[in-house]
Design an enzyme around this catalytic site. Structure first.
Site, PDB file in Angstrom:
ATOM      1  N   ASP A 234     -54.205 -46.724  81.816  1.00 60.13           N
ATOM      2  CA  ASP A 234     -54.569 -47.494  82.991  1.00 60.13           C
ATOM      3  C   ASP A 234     -55.849 -48.276  82.664  1.00 60.13           C
ATOM      4  O   ASP A 234     -56.583 -47.926  81.730  1.00 60.13           O
ATOM      5  CB  ASP A 234     -54.807 -46.539  84.157  1.00 60.13           C
ATOM      6  CG  ASP A 234     -55.334 -47.244  85.390  1.00 60.13           C
ATOM      7  OD1 ASP A 234     -54.652 -48.159  85.874  1.00 60.13           O
ATOM      8  OD2 ASP A 234     -56.428 -46.884  85.849  1.00 60.13           O
TER       9      ASP A 234
ATOM     10  N   ASP B 154     -58.241 -50.298  85.489  1.00 62.01           N
ATOM     11  CA  ASP B 154     -59.299 -50.208  86.495  1.00 62.01           C
ATOM     12  C   ASP B 154     -59.648 -48.750  86.782  1.00 62.01           C
ATOM     13  O   ASP B 154     -58.799 -47.963  87.204  1.00 62.01           O
ATOM     14  CB  ASP B 154     -58.856 -50.896  87.789  1.00 62.01           C
ATOM     15  CG  ASP B 154     -58.643 -52.383  87.602  1.00 62.01           C
ATOM     16  OD1 ASP B 154     -59.602 -53.062  87.188  1.00 62.01           O
ATOM     17  OD2 ASP B 154     -57.528 -52.865  87.848  1.00 62.01           O
TER      18      ASP B 154
ATOM     19  N   ASP C 272     -56.976 -42.763  86.279  1.00 64.42           N
ATOM     20  CA  ASP C 272     -58.011 -42.215  87.160  1.00 64.42           C
ATOM     21  C   ASP C 272     -57.496 -41.884  88.544  1.00 64.42           C
ATOM     22  O   ASP C 272     -58.194 -41.240  89.326  1.00 64.42           O
ATOM     23  CB  ASP C 272     -59.149 -43.240  87.315  1.00 64.42           C
ATOM     24  CG  ASP C 272     -58.711 -44.452  88.132  1.00 64.42           C
ATOM     25  OD1 ASP C 272     -59.261 -44.673  89.219  1.00 64.42           O
ATOM     26  OD2 ASP C 272     -57.806 -45.182  87.689  1.00 64.42           O
TER      27      ASP C 272
END
Length: 327
Positions: free
Chosen positions: A13, A15, A208
């Site tokens: 991922d 961001d 995240d």
């Protein structure tokens, strides 16, 4: 033996995992560069095309080509191609890159519901306003298939959590009563496509956010690696439903160098945890014990308990220090 000895690729991922608002998260570039396995960047952010994303990644010091990036805009267009014919009209809410990708795929991008588009594609655009949302609503009410790049309600940035695509999508849902199909995470399709691009048989999905990155990786049948540098924090992990529980828990990408046992839920750092009624008592620990060790200790107990726990009660000075900054 390092965790990465067991996996042949990283599905990363962006961001909140690799960067915040384009600024590299501390240690991320070094960890990826030292990983020793190929990586592909799988992002729900549809604002930039894969070429622009690759360029920004190179700017922070990573060796990335355009084909190393898979965005949810690309995934949404692939989903649309399953029922559209070349030349069909499509209304696109999104940045110029999303519109260009749609055109390159062979569809006709239109600017009004009056042109009777067969599909509406929606991705995040910071300049999105009432007019665009209204045209989308009119198109959907007129029978257009409604597809979105992703349903993330927030977007991590260096300033905090910004409004995400899912929050914008909610306006169209409210106006039409139509639930869209989402091409991005937490659906497993992007993960399978990313692994296929690399020829990977044992990838590690890294992110995240529990309700997109981790849930999607789990749904794809992959091992998942949660970092605490973005949206989901310690308390969200403790309360996570089974489908959102990561295989491994880390402070950041720098922890990729650790072993499986160090990263998996279990008693660590001299801590112990046990159930007392509906609470978890976190006990013992040492002056050298860390917050992430306390978290992994608690998670083993919390996830084995058949119902959500009420409180985490630190029962020692080390335990209190460890939980002081949990969020």
């Amino acid at each position: 033996m390092s965790l990465l000895a067991h996996y042949d690729a990283l599905l990363l991922d962006l961001d909140g995992t690799v960067w915040e608002g384009g600024r590299a998260i501390d240690g991320a570039v070094e960890a990826i560069s030292a990983a020793g396995v190929p990586a592909i960047y799988v992002t729900n952010n549809a604002m930039r095309g894969p070429d622009a994303v690759a360029e920004k990644l190179r700017a922070i010091g990573l060796n990335v080509a355009t084909h190393d990036v898979l965005t949810s805009a690309q995934a949404a267009i692939e989903m649309a191609a399953e029922f559209l014919e070349p030349g069909d009209k499509v209304y696109v809410i999104g940045t110029d890159s999303f519109r260009n990708l749609t055109t390159e795929a062979g569809f006709q991008v239109v600017d009004s519901a009056d042109e009777q588009p067969k599909a509406v594609l929606q991705g995040l655009n910071p300049d999105l306003g009432w007019r665009e949302l209204s045209e989308a609503a009119l198109s959907v009410r007129g029978g257009a298939k409604y597809l979105v790049s992703n349903l993330d309600t927030t977007l991590p940035s260096e300033r905090g959590l910004l409004v995400g695509n899912g929050s914008m999508v909610a306006a169209v849902i409210s106006a039409t009563g139509v639930q869209p199909s989402s091409a991005g995470k937490p659906g497993p399709a992007m993960f399978h496509a990313a692994a296929s691009k690399l020829g990977s048989h044992s990838p590690l999905a890294v992110g995240d956010r529990l309700d997109t990155d981790i849930q999607g990786g789990n749904a794809a049948g992959m091992a998942t690696f949660q970092v605490l540098t973005g949206v989901s924090g310690q308390l969200a992990l403790i309360e996570a439903p089974k489908e959102q529980r990561p295989t491994f828990i880390a402070e950041s990408l720098a922890d990729l160098r650790l072993t499986r046992n160090e990263l998996a839920p279990g008693s660590q750092g001299g801590f112990t945890a046990r159930i007392d009624g509906s609470d978890i008592l976190l006990e013992r620990g040492t002056d050298e014990s860390t917050s992430i060790q306390a978290l992994r200790t608690v998670l083993e107990v919390a996830w084995a308990f058949p119902k959500p726990v009420n409180l985490i009660r630190p029962m020692s000075e080390a335990a209190q220090r460890a939980v002081d900054n949990w969020w």
